[in-house]
Design an enzyme around this catalytic site. Sequence first.
Site, short mmCIF file in Angstrom:
data_model
loop_
_atom_site.label_atom_id
_atom_site.label_comp_id
_atom_site.label_asym_id
_atom_site.label_seq_id
_atom_site.Cartn_x
_atom_site.Cartn_y
_atom_site.Cartn_z
N HIS A 167 0.86 -1.18 0.00
CA HIS A 167 0.00 0.00 0.00
C HIS A 167 0.90 1.23 0.00
O HIS A 167 1.69 1.44 0.92
CB HIS A 167 -0.92 0.02 1.23
CG HIS A 167 -1.84 1.20 1.24
ND1 HIS A 167 -3.10 1.17 0.68
CD2 HIS A 167 -1.69 2.45 1.74
CE1 HIS A 167 -3.69 2.34 0.83
NE2 HIS A 167 -2.85 3.14 1.47
N CYS A 168 0.77 2.03 -1.05
CA CYS A 168 1.64 3.20 -1.22
C CYS A 168 0.87 4.46 -0.87
O CYS A 168 -0.07 4.84 -1.60
CB CYS A 168 2.15 3.27 -2.66
SG CYS A 168 3.30 4.64 -2.95
N PRO A 169 1.21 5.15 0.22
CA PRO A 169 0.50 6.39 0.54
C PRO A 169 0.82 7.53 -0.42
O PRO A 169 0.03 8.47 -0.54
CB PRO A 169 0.99 6.71 1.96
CG PRO A 169 2.32 6.05 2.06
CD PRO A 169 2.23 4.81 1.22
N GLY A 172 -1.75 7.13 -2.92
CA GLY A 172 -3.08 7.09 -2.33
C GLY A 172 -3.87 5.86 -2.71
O GLY A 172 -5.11 5.92 -2.79
N ASN A 173 -3.21 4.72 -2.90
CA ASN A 173 -3.92 3.52 -3.30
C ASN A 173 -3.03 2.30 -3.06
O ASN A 173 -1.82 2.44 -2.85
CB ASN A 173 -4.32 3.59 -4.77
CG ASN A 173 -5.48 2.68 -5.11
OD1 ASN A 173 -5.90 1.87 -4.29
ND2 ASN A 173 -6.01 2.81 -6.31
#
Length: 411
Positions: A167-169, A172-173
């Site tokens: 999960h890559c902040p 944002g997804n």
Amino acid sequence: MSAVMITRKARKWEKLPGKNTFCCDGRVMMARQKGVFYLTVFLIVGTCSLFFAFECPYLAIHLSPAIPVFAIVLFLFVMAMLLRTSFSDPGVLPRALSEEATFIEMEIEAANGNVPAGQRPPPRIRNVQINGQIVKLKYCYTCKIFRPPRASHCSICDNCVDRFDHHCPWVGNCVGKRNYRYFYLFTLSLSLLTIYIFTFGIVHVVMQPLTMCSTGSVDSGFVKTLQDTPGTVLEVLVCFFTLWSVVGLTGFHSYLISLNQTTNEDIKGSWSGKNRVQNPYSHKNIINNCCEVLCGPAYPSVLDRRGLTQDDLPVPASTATKSNPVPQTTRTTAPLIPNEHTPDDAKPSIADLAIAHAEKISPSPKEEKPPTPPKAPVIPKSPPTPTKVPPLASPETDVEASIIIAKEKAL
């Protein structure tokens, strides 16, 4: 106040569980934490704006007009890959329905048998064979499904994602099966754009004093150039601090692609070689692995986010009557008891129907009666009046009558 159930058509994305957010009628799908994503967009747009405002006019005149053109193309490609990664479905798996979850629970209980009280039940795992290698399918207690190979449950989005990478902040997804290639192209193009802007920023700072000296300007020098172009200094500093992280991230994912491996598998050490466990998805060839990850088919989404579903909403009767009037329909209802008929007294007469039609009064749905064919008025018949019919004349009756008359005279 009584309520009326109104059925309306809704999109399936409105009923999807999890912690994702949807925009544009379900076309855009993102995580709820979007603050870091906005920071990413601000840094990219802001840095490129400084480059276009301060460096590009000078470099286009003194070096080549192709420099700003290539920068614009690279900037547009970076933004396209970022938005494609952020706004797409990463490969979220739908949760099991209540009937499916009950069936799976019954299968698990039948397979495990009766577990004695106080003992922990065995783990819910299924084994499948992929390329000669045994792979375990783990059961997700949230989604009520056995996850496919390489899938994992994201705790931030609260959904199972197929071929879950991480999960890559910053985007944002989640990064999964359907958007991993776009994520890699985003990091690769962003690394090239950062190097491009940083390089020509340094070129601008070095060339401008030399150009001013050649023209015979008195106020020429490196310090003077920095004072005249504060945007260049800020832009170079931003590129310098982000260059190492972006380039390092791109190199790490290039390594994973060459092995056909995910970040989640690398962190957990799933195919680290322990216990003679090898990666069953690797083709043992770097080119084949890269072609499968980057040039493979585009997988469709299994969510059907924009599909239609029925949604029942309770609405007060008065509001439902005003906003959505119920169309009057004729219903034919059978009697509750066999051979039971509606009494004639309760049936509307022809005169009543004519008056109601003239005054345009429509009976409410509750007072509707089953339509009956009109009957002709029945006129009661009076009993026939008896009439005296004289007896028919005959010789015997004439003789008897004459004898009776003679006796009466003699008396």
